[in-house]
Design an enzyme around this catalytic site. Structure first.
Site, PDB file in Angstrom:
ATOM      1  CD  GLU A 317      17.974 -26.856  10.031  1.00 34.29           C
ATOM      2  OE1 GLU A 317      17.256 -27.208   9.064  1.00 34.29           O
ATOM      3  OE2 GLU A 317      19.036 -26.240   9.917  1.00 34.29           O
ATOM      4  CB  CYS A 352      14.674 -29.861   7.150  1.00 36.56           C
ATOM      5  SG  CYS A 352      15.623 -28.363   6.838  1.00 36.56           S
TER       6      CYS A 352
END
Length: 571
Positions: A317, A352
């Site tokens: 990720e 993020c």
């Protein structure tokens, strides 16, 4: 507001309503021991009870009494030969001392990882009682996190190491608690649900099992000190793996305390190893220990290195330069402005999933709408005082402003708002402290590859690029979003189904929100969260994400007979 629940312990009925300003307390703490004592008393008066399993008190993390971190290997907590000093992001004073594990100290971690059976600690055909045990651990941990003092403890601890508002920090606690509830009871067992199929003849069946990898690892960054590392570590264990977890040591003390809580809730101490060290040291552990799978959350450069070093045995990720598009239909303007401010500047943009670039249809720039001014007005109310603005832990102020000035050199660029350093604080110089900032450019500027690469550089801070486009320039927008290297989250703000379908059908972002309430941040735990468009893409939260990251498919064909009376002819 207060009630006495036991002699000598005052607890608050509504902690969020009376939380003191963390920055104000930090300023007081820097002025002397008397004021520091007042700070501790104020925290205690607001129900700040340290749980019995905890080894760190957020109200006592000071240069005189720093928090002490410890490694966990083979069920034993221990220190390293050297210590890494961690400074308070708000004052620059040392407030934690954690192990600085060196290369000559990694052998126990390497041996533990390498010695895990390829069949794992459990699987559908081995030690299935562990599925039941882990469901019970989740239930007990969820009950513990429902206690107001435990919820407040983790919220305050997060605020100390990664200063963010009480609401932002508390959101992590709620997400983890809800997820633990989801996997209580039989739901860990159900992650290993098999698939069966009849065979070609009597006595033959085929069954597909979800099998663990063995010794695995989790690597997570500073921005979510609890949610990502806790969920991914437990997900690995659910599927039968033994996990070694490394969290950015600026914030790893939170995960250490979570593990101590899990042990109190019944998790075997040998299920998870936990280490404080720098990146190269852990990289060596993974290589020597032959890590069977590593879940990495963080920068693209490190992700690519790990993929090579570990021969592709990774799920990522990685970096998320995330976009939002405001479509042609204008409505709910104040809500859209609020959501845009939250997505871009919540926790100073250090997510993020933070909104990095917002494409603005010309309809949203009409004088009666002027969405940018509305966002600017909301962003201007963010403050260090309540931590709705906060230190940037991976970019310095100088570096942030230098990037802003480079973006302003793009033809047609203007400063929409912000652009100034914060003043009147004691944030150390290695961290950033700037106003929520936005640079505005026309979509045509992205045609130039150099300008595109500059405008789409991920700045992990309170900074975004606003891109204006006209109705007939949607193809330019679609081209831009597909040229971006990362495809984690996106928002399509529109209730026009044809517009939404045009964008969704011509983009690949892994977690896409569509509709007038679309956002990029704040993913709840009931849906997949992760990137798309990359075979290495990993996810979090859901049954599918856990199975994808932490198990592999195994097919067993059972063929008991009976056999035919005559042996078939040779072929």
């Amino acid at each position: 507001k207060f009630q006495f629940s036991s002699p000598g312990l005052v607890r608050c009925q509504s902690a969020s309503a009376v939380q003191p300003s963390m920055l104000a307390f930090q300023r007081q703490a820097a002025r002397g021991p008397q004021l520091l004592g007042a700070w501790r008393q104020a925290l205690a008066a607001r129900g700040f009870a340290v749980p019995s399993w905890a080894t760190v008190d957020p109200s006592e993390m000071t240069p005189e009494k720093p928090a002490i971190g410890m490694n966990l290997c083979g069920g034993v907590w221990s220190k390293a030969n050297a210590v890494q000093d961690i400074v308070d992001p708000l004052t620059g004073n040392v407030f934690m001392k954690v192990p600085s594990t060196a290369m000559n100290e990694i052998e126990p971690f390497v041996k533990r990882m390498a010695s895990v059976p390829r069949t794992g600690l459990h699987n559908p055909l081995k030690n299935p009682e562990r599925y039941v045990m882990l469901g019970e651990v989740c239930a007990a941990a969820a009950r513990e996190m429902h206690k107001p003092e435990v919820s407040d403890y983790f919220t305050r601890l997060i605020q100390r190491v990664a200063p963010k508002s009480y609401a932002q920090a508390g959101g992590e606690i709620k997400a983890v608690r809800t997820w633990l509830q989801d996997y209580s009871g039989n739901n860990v067992r159900m992650l290993a649900e098999s698939q069966g199929l009849p065979g070609d003849h009597l006595g033959q069946t085929t069954v597909g099992y979800r099998m663990p990898f063995g010794g695995v690892s989790v690597i997570t960054p500073f921005n979510f000190p609890l949610e990502i590392c806790s969920l991914q570590t437990l997900s690995a264990v659910f599927m039968g793996n033994q996990c070694t977890t490394k969290v950015d040591w600026k914030v790893a003390i939170v995960m250490e305390q979570f593990l101590r809580m899990l042990h109190d809730a019944g998790l075997p101490k040998t299920d998870v190893d936990f280490i404080y060290c720098d990146g190269p040291v852990f990289n060596e552990i993974l290589i020597q220990g032959n890590a069977r799978m590593t879940l990495f959350t963080g920068s693209q450069a490190v992700a690519d290195k790990l993929a090579v070093d570990l021969k592709g045995k990774v799920k990522l990720e990685d970096a998320g330069f995330d976009w939002k598009i405001l479509g042609p239909d204008v409505m709910d303007v104040d809500f859209v402005a609020w959501q845009a401010d939250q997505d871009a500047y919540g926790f100073a943009g250090q997510k993020c999933s933070a909104q990095s670039m917002m494409f603005i249809h010309e309809a949203w720039s009409k004088p009666e709408v002027d969405i940018v001014s509305r966002i600017a007005k909301r962003a201007a109310t963010r403050s260090l005082e309540n931590l709705t603005n906060c230190p940037v832990l991976s970019w310095s102020t100088e570096k942030i402003l230098a990037h802003m000035n480079k973006c302003l050199a793009i033809p047609g660029a203007t400063l929409a708002f912000g652009g100034k350093p914060l003043t009147g604080h004691s944030i150390p110089p290695q961290y950033g402290a700037v106003e929520p900032t936005a640079v505005r450019i026309p979509v045509g500027a992205l045609d130039n590859e150099e300008h595109f690469n500059l405008a789409t550089t991920e700045l992990f801070g309170p900074f975004q690029v606003l891109v204006d486009f006209k109705h007939d320039e949607l193809p330019k927008v679609l081209d831009a979003i597909n040229r971006m290297p990362n495809h984690l989250t996106a928002g399509i703000v529109s209730n026009d189904p044809r517009f939404i379908n045009e964008v969704v059908g011509n983009s690949i972002t892994g977690t896409t929100y569509a509709g007038m309430r679309a956002r990029t941040t704040g993913a709840p735990v009931q849906h997949w969260f992760g990137p798309s468009g990359d075979p290495r893409a990993g996810g979090i939260h859901t049954k599918h994400a856990i199975q994808l990251c932490w198990s592999s498919h195994r097919e067993v064909i059972y063929d008991y007979g009976p056999t035919s009376p005559e042996v078939p002819a040779q072929s």
